[in-house]
Write a protein that holds these residues in place. Structure first.
Motif, PDB file in Angstrom:
ATOM      1  N   MET A   1       0.585  -1.498   0.324  1.00  0.00           N
ATOM      2  CA  MET A   1      -0.241   0.154   0.065  1.00  0.00           C
ATOM      3  C   MET A   1       0.796   0.928   0.080  1.00  0.00           C
ATOM      4  SD  MET A   1      -2.502  -0.901  -0.301  1.00  0.00           S
ATOM      5  CE  MET A   1      -3.556   0.484   0.030  1.00  0.00           C
ATOM      6  N   LEU A   2       2.339   0.882   0.209  1.00  0.00           N
ATOM      7  CA  LEU A   2       2.981   2.521   0.863  1.00  0.00           C
ATOM      8  C   LEU A   2       3.114   3.035  -0.785  1.00  0.00           C
ATOM      9  CD1 LEU A   2       4.334   1.549   3.990  1.00  0.00           C
ATOM     10  CD2 LEU A   2       3.550   3.852   3.552  1.00  0.00           C
ATOM     11  N   ILE A   3       3.669   1.378  -1.816  1.00  0.00           N
ATOM     12  CA  ILE A   3       4.663   2.325  -2.346  1.00  0.00           C
ATOM     13  C   ILE A   3       3.130   1.821  -3.974  1.00  0.00           C
ATOM     14  CG2 ILE A   3       5.123   0.403  -4.948  1.00  0.00           C
ATOM     15  CD1 ILE A   3       7.380   1.422  -2.482  1.00  0.00           C
ATOM     16  N   PHE A   4       1.910   1.104  -3.194  1.00  0.00           N
ATOM     17  CA  PHE A   4       0.899   1.488  -5.293  1.00  0.00           C
ATOM     18  C   PHE A   4      -0.337   2.730  -4.466  1.00  0.00           C
ATOM     19  CE2 PHE A   4      -3.102  -0.161  -6.111  1.00  0.00           C
ATOM     20  CZ  PHE A   4      -2.992  -0.212  -7.696  1.00  0.00           C
ATOM     21  N   ASP A   5      -0.307   2.736  -3.295  1.00  0.00           N
ATOM     22  CA  ASP A   5      -0.994   4.025  -3.168  1.00  0.00           C
ATOM     23  C   ASP A   5      -0.718   4.914  -2.033  1.00  0.00           C
ATOM     24  OD1 ASP A   5      -4.318   4.450  -3.156  1.00  0.00           O
ATOM     25  OD2 ASP A   5      -3.570   4.607  -0.494  1.00  0.00           O
ATOM     26  N   THR A   6      -0.235   4.958  -1.396  1.00  0.00           N
ATOM     27  CA  THR A   6       0.153   6.104  -0.085  1.00  0.00           C
ATOM     28  C   THR A   6       0.644   6.786  -0.907  1.00  0.00           C
ATOM     29  OG1 THR A   6      -0.037   5.050   1.499  1.00  0.00           O
ATOM     30  CG2 THR A   6       0.520   6.870   2.098  1.00  0.00           C
ATOM     31  N   LEU A   7       2.372   6.340  -2.062  1.00  0.00           N
ATOM     32  CA  LEU A   7       3.360   7.513  -2.408  1.00  0.00           C
ATOM     33  C   LEU A   7       3.089   8.093  -3.555  1.00  0.00           C
ATOM     34  CD1 LEU A   7       6.130   7.682  -2.459  1.00  0.00           C
ATOM     35  CD2 LEU A   7       6.372   5.207  -4.094  1.00  0.00           C
ATOM     36  N   SER A   8       2.318   7.963  -4.197  1.00  0.00           N
ATOM     37  CA  SER A   8       0.745   8.856  -5.014  1.00  0.00           C
ATOM     38  C   SER A   8       0.844  10.590  -4.712  1.00  0.00           C
ATOM     39  CB  SER A   8      -0.189   8.352  -6.140  1.00  0.00           C
ATOM     40  OG  SER A   8      -1.414   7.675  -4.924  1.00  0.00           O
ATOM     41  N   LEU A   9       1.023  10.151  -3.433  1.00  0.00           N
ATOM     42  CA  LEU A   9      -0.274  12.101  -2.154  1.00  0.00           C
ATOM     43  C   LEU A   9       1.492  12.487  -2.269  1.00  0.00           C
ATOM     44  CD1 LEU A   9      -2.366  10.225   0.407  1.00  0.00           C
ATOM     45  CD2 LEU A   9      -2.815  11.712  -1.582  1.00  0.00           C
ATOM     46  N   TRP A  10       2.187  11.829  -1.827  1.00  0.00           N
ATOM     47  CA  TRP A  10       3.452  12.380  -1.572  1.00  0.00           C
ATOM     48  C   TRP A  10       4.225  13.169  -2.949  1.00  0.00           C
ATOM     49  CZ3 TRP A  10       8.641   9.643   0.594  1.00  0.00           C
ATOM     50  CH2 TRP A  10       9.953  10.711   0.476  1.00  0.00           C
TER      51      TRP A  10
ATOM     52  N   TRP B   1       6.765  13.983   4.598  1.00  0.00           N
ATOM     53  CA  TRP B   1       7.166  12.466   4.596  1.00  0.00           C
ATOM     54  C   TRP B   1       8.188  11.642   4.694  1.00  0.00           C
ATOM     55  CZ3 TRP B   1       2.604  10.290   2.745  1.00  0.00           C
ATOM     56  CH2 TRP B   1       1.442  11.507   1.999  1.00  0.00           C
ATOM     57  N   ASN B   2       9.385  12.101   4.164  1.00  0.00           N
ATOM     58  CA  ASN B   2      10.250  11.636   4.189  1.00  0.00           C
ATOM     59  C   ASN B   2      10.064  11.156   6.214  1.00  0.00           C
ATOM     60  OD1 ASN B   2      11.359  14.098   3.513  1.00  0.00           O
ATOM     61  ND2 ASN B   2      12.343  12.339   1.848  1.00  0.00           N
ATOM     62  N   PHE B   3      10.297  11.093   6.712  1.00  0.00           N
ATOM     63  CA  PHE B   3       9.721  11.095   8.785  1.00  0.00           C
ATOM     64  C   PHE B   3       8.704   9.993   8.610  1.00  0.00           C
ATOM     65  CE2 PHE B   3       8.259  10.787  12.531  1.00  0.00           C
ATOM     66  CZ  PHE B   3       9.432  10.770  14.031  1.00  0.00           C
ATOM     67  N   SER B   4       7.668  10.298   7.300  1.00  0.00           N
ATOM     68  CA  SER B   4       6.352   8.787   7.893  1.00  0.00           C
ATOM     69  C   SER B   4       7.065   8.299   7.289  1.00  0.00           C
ATOM     70  CB  SER B   4       5.937   9.948   7.116  1.00  0.00           C
ATOM     71  OG  SER B   4       4.413   8.547   6.935  1.00  0.00           O
ATOM     72  N   TYR B   5       8.138   7.856   5.646  1.00  0.00           N
ATOM     73  CA  TYR B   5       8.497   6.848   5.355  1.00  0.00           C
ATOM     74  C   TYR B   5       9.098   6.030   6.323  1.00  0.00           C
ATOM     75  CZ  TYR B   5       5.319   6.609   1.385  1.00  0.00           C
ATOM     76  OH  TYR B   5       3.981   5.673   0.203  1.00  0.00           O
ATOM     77  N   ALA B   6       9.722   6.892   6.680  1.00  0.00           N
ATOM     78  CA  ALA B   6      11.444   6.332   7.629  1.00  0.00           C
ATOM     79  C   ALA B   6       9.850   5.297   9.462  1.00  0.00           C
ATOM     80  CB  ALA B   6      11.783   6.969   8.041  1.00  0.00           C
ATOM     81  N   VAL B   7       9.558   6.443   9.339  1.00  0.00           N
ATOM     82  CA  VAL B   7       8.835   4.696  10.601  1.00  0.00           C
ATOM     83  C   VAL B   7       7.780   4.030  10.083  1.00  0.00           C
ATOM     84  CG1 VAL B   7       6.528   5.304  12.095  1.00  0.00           C
ATOM     85  CG2 VAL B   7       8.198   7.421  12.386  1.00  0.00           C
ATOM     86  N   MET B   8       7.015   4.684   8.911  1.00  0.00           N
ATOM     87  CA  MET B   8       6.395   2.510   8.335  1.00  0.00           C
ATOM     88  C   MET B   8       7.432   1.432   8.023  1.00  0.00           C
ATOM     89  SD  MET B   8       3.565   3.764   8.105  1.00  0.00           S
ATOM     90  CE  MET B   8       3.354   4.153   9.260  1.00  0.00           C
ATOM     91  N   GLY B   9       9.032   2.325   7.299  1.00  0.00           N
ATOM     92  CA  GLY B   9       9.629   1.229   7.526  1.00  0.00           C
ATOM     93  C   GLY B   9       9.954   0.690   8.791  1.00  0.00           C
TER      94      GLY B   9
ATOM     95  N   GLY C   1      -2.975   3.754   5.018  1.00  0.00           N
ATOM     96  CA  GLY C   1      -4.676   4.591   4.421  1.00  0.00           C
ATOM     97  C   GLY C   1      -4.772   5.469   5.214  1.00  0.00           C
ATOM     98  N   ALA C   2      -4.034   5.799   6.664  1.00  0.00           N
ATOM     99  CA  ALA C   2      -3.789   6.814   7.743  1.00  0.00           C
ATOM    100  C   ALA C   2      -2.615   7.137   9.058  1.00  0.00           C
ATOM    101  CB  ALA C   2      -5.247   6.186   8.523  1.00  0.00           C
ATOM    102  N   GLY C   3      -2.262   5.889   8.919  1.00  0.00           N
ATOM    103  CA  GLY C   3      -1.238   6.396   9.697  1.00  0.00           C
ATOM    104  C   GLY C   3       0.048   7.234   8.858  1.00  0.00           C
ATOM    105  N   PRO C   4       0.289   7.186   7.656  1.00  0.00           N
ATOM    106  CA  PRO C   4       1.545   7.657   6.750  1.00  0.00           C
ATOM    107  C   PRO C   4       1.177   9.178   6.808  1.00  0.00           C
ATOM    108  CG  PRO C   4       1.381   5.798   5.734  1.00  0.00           C
ATOM    109  CD  PRO C   4       0.057   6.106   6.415  1.00  0.00           C
ATOM    110  N   LEU C   5      -0.231   9.099   7.069  1.00  0.00           N
ATOM    111  CA  LEU C   5      -0.514  10.567   5.922  1.00  0.00           C
ATOM    112  C   LEU C   5      -0.673  11.574   7.812  1.00  0.00           C
ATOM    113  CD1 LEU C   5      -1.674   9.158   3.706  1.00  0.00           C
ATOM    114  CD2 LEU C   5      -3.781  10.181   3.759  1.00  0.00           C
ATOM    115  N   LEU C   6      -1.666  11.359   8.494  1.00  0.00           N
ATOM    116  CA  LEU C   6      -1.344  11.664   9.894  1.00  0.00           C
ATOM    117  C   LEU C   6       0.405  12.220  10.420  1.00  0.00           C
ATOM    118  CD1 LEU C   6      -3.942   9.533  11.847  1.00  0.00           C
ATOM    119  CD2 LEU C   6      -3.867  12.186  10.636  1.00  0.00           C
TER     120      LEU C   6
END
Length: 562
Positions: free
Chosen positions: A41-50, A188-196, A176-181
């Protein structure tokens, strides 16, 4: 054969079935399912928002969807995972868990790498990292399915599938919610680091997971082949290049996206024709056929000449399929047909959002019921499917799932008759999601039972990669069927008789849609109803094939055991 060998496994009680969901294997599966769904989801969906926030165009953002193209043809490298050991980790963790750990680390490192980049001036590197994460996630799915199949008996596959799907759905919600918040507050950089780091849940689950049965690696002897090393290396390079080309064509067909393929051949004209409505699907089907043919050529041995690459690739790709065809001799074609048709009646419902809008439902009404209650109903359906598999066995579950889908489709015909009714919308969507959950769980558990030791990853990856293709082909014609049926109903005939069912429709239902097509609201409603009846009839084919498989497969297996 002894009486004990003939005896069927003792049926579990309902309490024993429910207790399995709290066992270590199920809890591990929950974590692994979460770790599988989050990167996707991070690659297919959420990345498009970033990317959009960074000011990139929609064309560039759409191209990033190709990062998940590897999911469409993952069965092509599944033989390598079946046959290759991870150094050091294999002896410590076992074959499957070692590979799980490797791909989980790759997903985490890939997401961390993405978190250090700026999409504006590092777009190419970010795209490569996204593709790498997509490949690692697809590979993780291959290994995860194999571990699930090898660590649990056939009777326990239902609860294992439930745990996986629940974990996956939780990951979809979280991604769908966590990275956006996080991105809103910290970037976004911090968000993806946390998701990793959150993907590390999969690492913990892998380390806690029980070791599967000892993996059998089927040998491919090539010691008797005399071939100069230089020619061997050259042949490997040529075969792998052809294989990559075949994978690209095949994946473009299965994914319905020829953006990358069009960069090599055809240009924009090919990409546009590939997605054109409604006939682009035939080009996609041709791509699948040509891609498979190219893959076969890449793996085919040179006639009358034994070479090491030829022997190895023909065995690696041919043996899993050949073993399946031999083991289910006389019923293999029927099994594959049942797998391909089983979910078609569900896949063709690709026009439901327009249907809801044509009935007069608001976007808020649709979103609240589909995204909230629909997800809850889906998770309930998955759970019920697992219970049915455990309590009644695979074959009965397969038949029950086949019945559930067309029945739920007929509910949409009743919804069309009821007009703008929130209770009926709620009932129809929830019933459809419950039925889909039951059928999906039954099919996954059944496909899992068809694999054999040594070929688990390859055979299951093949089943899961190809079973959706017929549904995609039929679904491409859904809109045309509705409109043609509505026009036929307007001019009388058998379909026109259905208009009498819609004499009391509220004014907001089908009026605007009918006006666009030049027919009455009653004719438009009749067109949709005809379509839902048609989808239910497709489900009848799946029911018949399920009964035939249930009757014949058991006899074939008994004969083989004898």
């Amino acid at each position: 054969m002894t009486d004990d060998a003939k005896a069927a496994p003792e049926k579990k009680t309902l309490l024993q079935t429910l207790a399995f969901f709290l066992e270590r294997r199920s809890l591990v599966m929950l974590g692994l399912g979460f770790a599988s769904g989050l990167p996707f989801m991070l690659i297919f969906d959420t990345l498009s928002l970033w990317l959009r926030d960074a000011g990139l165009s929609l064309a560039v953002i759409g191209f990033f969807s190709l990062a998940t193209l590897s999911f469409s043809f993952k069965f092509l490298w599944a033989p390598l995972i079946d046959r290759t050991k991870v150094p050091v980790l294999h002896n410590i963790l076992g074959h499957r868990r070692a590979w799980l750990l490797v791909f989980q680390c790759a997903m985490i490192l890939g997401l961390w790498a993405i978190s250090t980049m700026n999409p504006v001036n590092q777009l190419g590197v970010l795209a490569a990292a996204a593709v790498a994460v997509g490949f690692a996630t697809a590979s993780h799915d291959i290994v995860l399915d194999a571990w699930r199949i090898e660590v649990a008996d056939k009777e326990d596959q239902g609860p294992m599938v439930v745990a996986y799907q629940w974990g996956y759905r939780v990951a979809m919600i979280a991604a769908g919610a966590g990275p956006l918040l996080l991105a809103e507050r910290f970037g976004w950089n911090f968000s993806y680091a946390v998701m990793g780091a959150v993907v590390g849940i999969g690492v913990l689950a892998t380390l806690w997971a029980p070791r599967e049965a000892e993996h059998t690696i089927r040998p491919i002897p090539t010691d008797d082949v005399n071939q100069p090393k230089a020619l061997e290396v050259f042949e490997w390079l040529v075969r792998l290049a052809v294989l990559v080309l075949g994978a690209l064509v095949l994946g473009s067909g299965l994914a319905g996206d020829a953006s990358l393929l069009s960069k090599l051949v055809g240009g924009e004209a090919l990409a546009d024709a590939w997605t054109a409505k409604p006939n682009g699907v035939w080009l996609q089907l041709l791509g699948v056929i040509i891609g498979l043919a190219i893959v076969v050529v890449a793996a085919w041995p040179i006639p009358k000449v034994r070479t090491k690459p030829g022997v190895y690739m023909s065995k690696a790709f041919g043996e899993p399929l050949g073993e399946f065809l031999t083991r289910f001799h006389g019923v293999a074609g029927l099994i594959l047909a049942a797998i391909c048709v089983y979910r078609v009646s569900d896949f063709v419902l690709n026009i439901m959002n327009p249907f809801y809008r044509d009935m007069g439902f608001s976007l808020t009404e649709i979103a609240e019921i589909r995204k909230v209650f629909g997800i809850i109903a889906s998770m309930i359906g998955v759970f019920l499917g697992g219970v049915v598999v455990s309590r009644l066995g695979l074959m009965k579950a397969l038949v029950i799932g086949a019945f559930a889908q067309p029945i739920s489709n007929l509910m949409f015909a009743l919804l069309a008759m009821s007009g703008h009714s929130i209770p009926m919308l709620f009932t129809s969507i929830c019933l459809d999601n419950i039925a889909g959950g039951i059928a999906g769980t039954a099919l996954i558990a059944y496909m899992s039972s068809l694999t054999s030791a040594g070929f688990t990853a390859t055979q299951y990856a093949l089943f899961s990669s190809l079973y959706a293709l017929p549904g995609k082909l039929v679904a491409s014609q859904s809109g045309r069927i509705v409109e043609a049926s509505a026009q036929a109903a307007e001019h009388g005939g058998p379909i026109g008789l259905l208009k009498g069912l819609f004499t009391r429709l509220p004014p907001e239902s089908f009026t605007a849609a009918g006006a666009k097509l030049g027919v009455s609201a009653q004719a438009m409603a009749a067109g949709y109803t005809t379509f839902f009846i048609y989808t239910a009839l497709i489900g009848v084919v799946a029911i018949v094939l399920s009964f035939m498989v249930a009757a014949r497969q058991e006899k074939v297996e008994e004969a083989a055991a004898a």
